[in-house]
Design an enzyme around this catalytic site. Structure first.
Site, PDB file in Angstrom:
ATOM      1  N   HIS A  49       0.792  -1.183  -0.031  1.00 22.33           N
ATOM      2  CA  HIS A  49      -0.042  -0.003   0.007  1.00 22.33           C
ATOM      3  C   HIS A  49       0.697   1.168   0.127  1.00 22.33           C
ATOM      4  O   HIS A  49       1.894   1.288   0.642  1.00 22.33           O
ATOM      5  CB  HIS A  49      -0.906  -0.073   1.379  1.00 22.33           C
ATOM      6  CG  HIS A  49      -2.044  -0.957   1.241  1.00 22.33           C
ATOM      7  ND1 HIS A  49      -3.208  -0.916   0.594  1.00 22.33           N
ATOM      8  CD2 HIS A  49      -2.139  -2.083   1.986  1.00 22.33           C
ATOM      9  CE1 HIS A  49      -4.029  -1.954   0.594  1.00 22.33           C
ATOM     10  NE2 HIS A  49      -3.380  -2.699   1.566  1.00 22.33           N
ATOM     11  N   VAL A 174       4.350 -25.824  16.519  1.00 24.01           N
ATOM     12  CA  VAL A 174       4.456 -25.892  17.880  1.00 24.01           C
ATOM     13  C   VAL A 174       3.205 -26.315  18.772  1.00 24.01           C
ATOM     14  O   VAL A 174       2.250 -25.718  18.561  1.00 24.01           O
ATOM     15  CB  VAL A 174       4.870 -24.161  18.272  1.00 24.01           C
ATOM     16  CG1 VAL A 174       4.977 -24.184  19.723  1.00 24.01           C
ATOM     17  CG2 VAL A 174       6.330 -24.032  17.566  1.00 24.01           C
ATOM     18  N   ILE A 341      -1.082  -8.475  13.353  1.00 24.18           N
ATOM     19  CA  ILE A 341      -0.610  -7.915  11.952  1.00 24.18           C
ATOM     20  C   ILE A 341      -1.503  -8.273  10.985  1.00 24.18           C
ATOM     21  O   ILE A 341      -1.356  -9.011  10.001  1.00 24.18           O
ATOM     22  CB  ILE A 341       0.845  -8.779  11.599  1.00 24.18           C
ATOM     23  CG1 ILE A 341       1.580  -8.684  13.166  1.00 24.18           C
ATOM     24  CG2 ILE A 341       1.503  -8.139  10.747  1.00 24.18           C
ATOM     25  CD1 ILE A 341       2.206  -7.332  13.348  1.00 24.18           C
ATOM     26  N   SER A 343      -3.714  -6.029   7.558  1.00 19.90           N
ATOM     27  CA  SER A 343      -3.480  -5.175   6.731  1.00 19.90           C
ATOM     28  C   SER A 343      -2.901  -3.906   7.265  1.00 19.90           C
ATOM     29  O   SER A 343      -3.760  -3.611   8.405  1.00 19.90           O
ATOM     30  CB  SER A 343      -4.618  -4.925   5.634  1.00 19.90           C
ATOM     31  OG  SER A 343      -4.210  -4.086   4.603  1.00 19.90           O
TER      32      SER A 343
END
Ligand SMILES: Cc1cc2nc3c(=O)[nH]c(=O)nc-3n(C[C@H](O)[C@H](O)[C@H](O)COP(=O)(O)OP(=O)(O)OC[C@H]3O[C@@H](n4cnc5c(N)ncnc54)[C@H](O)[C@@H]3O)c2cc1C
Length: 379
Positions: A49, A174, A341, A343
């Protein structure tokens, strides 16, 4: 014993592993899937972006890392042949009523020192994109936007990390984390019973960050709020339908439904935005497809839906924090959260890696660059 163990082989974990591999210490990245970049990193718009589309009111850290990340991609492209489309993006006023708001976006960008945005009149914007609806009244050209093949990018990052000594393990999920005592590190166990010891853990597990953090913390400082984005993809027959990435004006909740030309010649239409409970199920619904068509019809005319090749959806790893959550654990020494996390996570990824290594780990331990770094070499 490893110095750093990164959980998650999406674009974020892999960028972090590469950055760590340029510094002293032993690095291991574990990814539960058999290939990298299979989850959020693959099911998105794949856009770098422009800074204008990451304003600080959506998160200060997010905004500054997205801006730095965009610049770092342009630098990276001088060295790596990442498949990208670099025609820039247009932010549109879909009618005269939206022109004032478009000008406000331009002004807000200028106030942040963004100087590469160009205001285009109705005639100018139509000249660049003849398929725009006649009602489109003006546009902003944002030249630094691009779309990228995020899987190819992630694989290149892993190659470079490996060349600098990192171990990249796929198919390792994990399942448990045991503390080895205060400040002494961790024993990480996989579902298959493998064990790895490490001084630091970097939790970059995307939508699974809260679950992973819950393996070591009694109270995880954020809650996941999954949000699904659906897409319709047109095949390469629609390659020249539009040349720029096309955005409507964003709403409070999302950037809206876009047209995104991809490096492989396909054209992505989307995403929608729907809150949901599941962190794994990402159906494409009839409502989603109908709302994409409805929104696209307000931007361009005659979208060639006869070339639909497939549909897909991704789940945004939104959390209730309102910004990226990139901090050490309050409870456990040596555990780093890289959570929320959503956009513009792809855009921010190169800057997130630097931030994690220098601003977060750098305050906990001595982070020293290796004497010999293969900065851009690939296998
Ligand atoms: C619909 C949508 C559109 C988007 N569009 C854009 C855009 O255009 N531009 C932009 O900048 N950003 C965009 N984003 C955001 C961007 O995709 C994400 O910010 C980015 O991909 C996050 O990367 P990640 O590595 O954190 O997550 P992921 O790619 O999900 O990687 C996390 C990895 O952790 C692994 N993992 C999970 N649990 C375990 C475990 N127990 N053990 C080992 N591994 C584990 C997963 O398998 C996964 O591979 C979009 C997101 C969505 C959903």
């Amino acid at each position: 014993m490893y110095t750093y163990l990164v959980i998650g082989g999406g674009v974020i974990g892999t960028f972090i592993a590469r950055e760590l591999s340029h510094h002293e210490g032993e690095v291991l990245l574990v990814e539960k899937e058999d290939a990298l970049a299979q989850v959020q990193t693959k099911h998105n718009s794949a856009l770098v972006h422009p800074a204008l589309m990451a304003p600080p009111d959506k998160g200060e850290l997010k905004s500054s890392l997205a801006r730095e990340g965009n610049e770092l991609y342009h630098e990276l492209l001088k060295h790596w042949d990442i498949p990208v489309v670099r025609h820039g993006a247009l932010l549109l006023a879909r009618s005269e009523d939206e022109v004032e708001s478009l000008r406000e976006h331009l002004k807000a960008g200028e106030n942040r020192g963004i100087t590469d945005t160009l205001f285009l009149s109705k005639e100018e914007v139509k000249k660049r994109e003849p398929k725009l609806c006649d009602s489109v009244a003006a546009g902003l050209l944002m030249p630094s936007a691009m779309s990228a093949n995020t899987k190819a990018l992630t694989d290149m990052l892993a190659q470079n990390a490996r060349l600098n000594g990192a171990d990249i393990r796929k198919g390792v999920e994990v399942a448990a984390i045991e503390s080895l005592g205060e400040g002494a590190g961790f024993r990480v166990k996989s579902t298959e019973g493998e064990e790895f010891e490490t001084k630091y853990i970097i939790n970059a597990a995307g939508i699974a960050c809260e679950k992973i953090a819950g393996l070591v913390e009694s109270e995880v400082p954020y809650k996941t709020e999954p949000n699904r984005g659906e897409y319709v993809v047109l095949g390469p027959e629609a390659k020249d339908f539009v040349h720029h990435i096309i955005y409507p004006l964003p709403t409070k909740k999302s950037k809206g439904v876009l047209l995104i030309p991809q490096p492989d010649g396909t054209l992505r239409l989307g995403p929608t935005s729907t809150d949901q409970r599941s962190t794994t199920d990402a159906p494409v619904t009839e409502e989603g497809k109908a709302s994409i068509k409805n929104d696209i019809d307000r931007l361009v005319k005659g979208v060639p839906l006869q070339y639909i090749s497939h549909t897909y959806a991704g789940i945004r790893s939104t959390i209730d924090y309102g910004d990226f959550y990139i901090k050490p654990s309050n409870e456990v020494d040596g555990f780093i959260h890289v959570a929320g996390i959503e956009s513009p996570g792809v855009t921010s990824a190169p800057a997130i890696a630097r931030y994690v290594v220098h601003e977060v780990l750098g305050k906990l331990t001595k982070v020293e660059r290796k004497a010999q770094v293969k900065e851009f070499e690939l296998e």
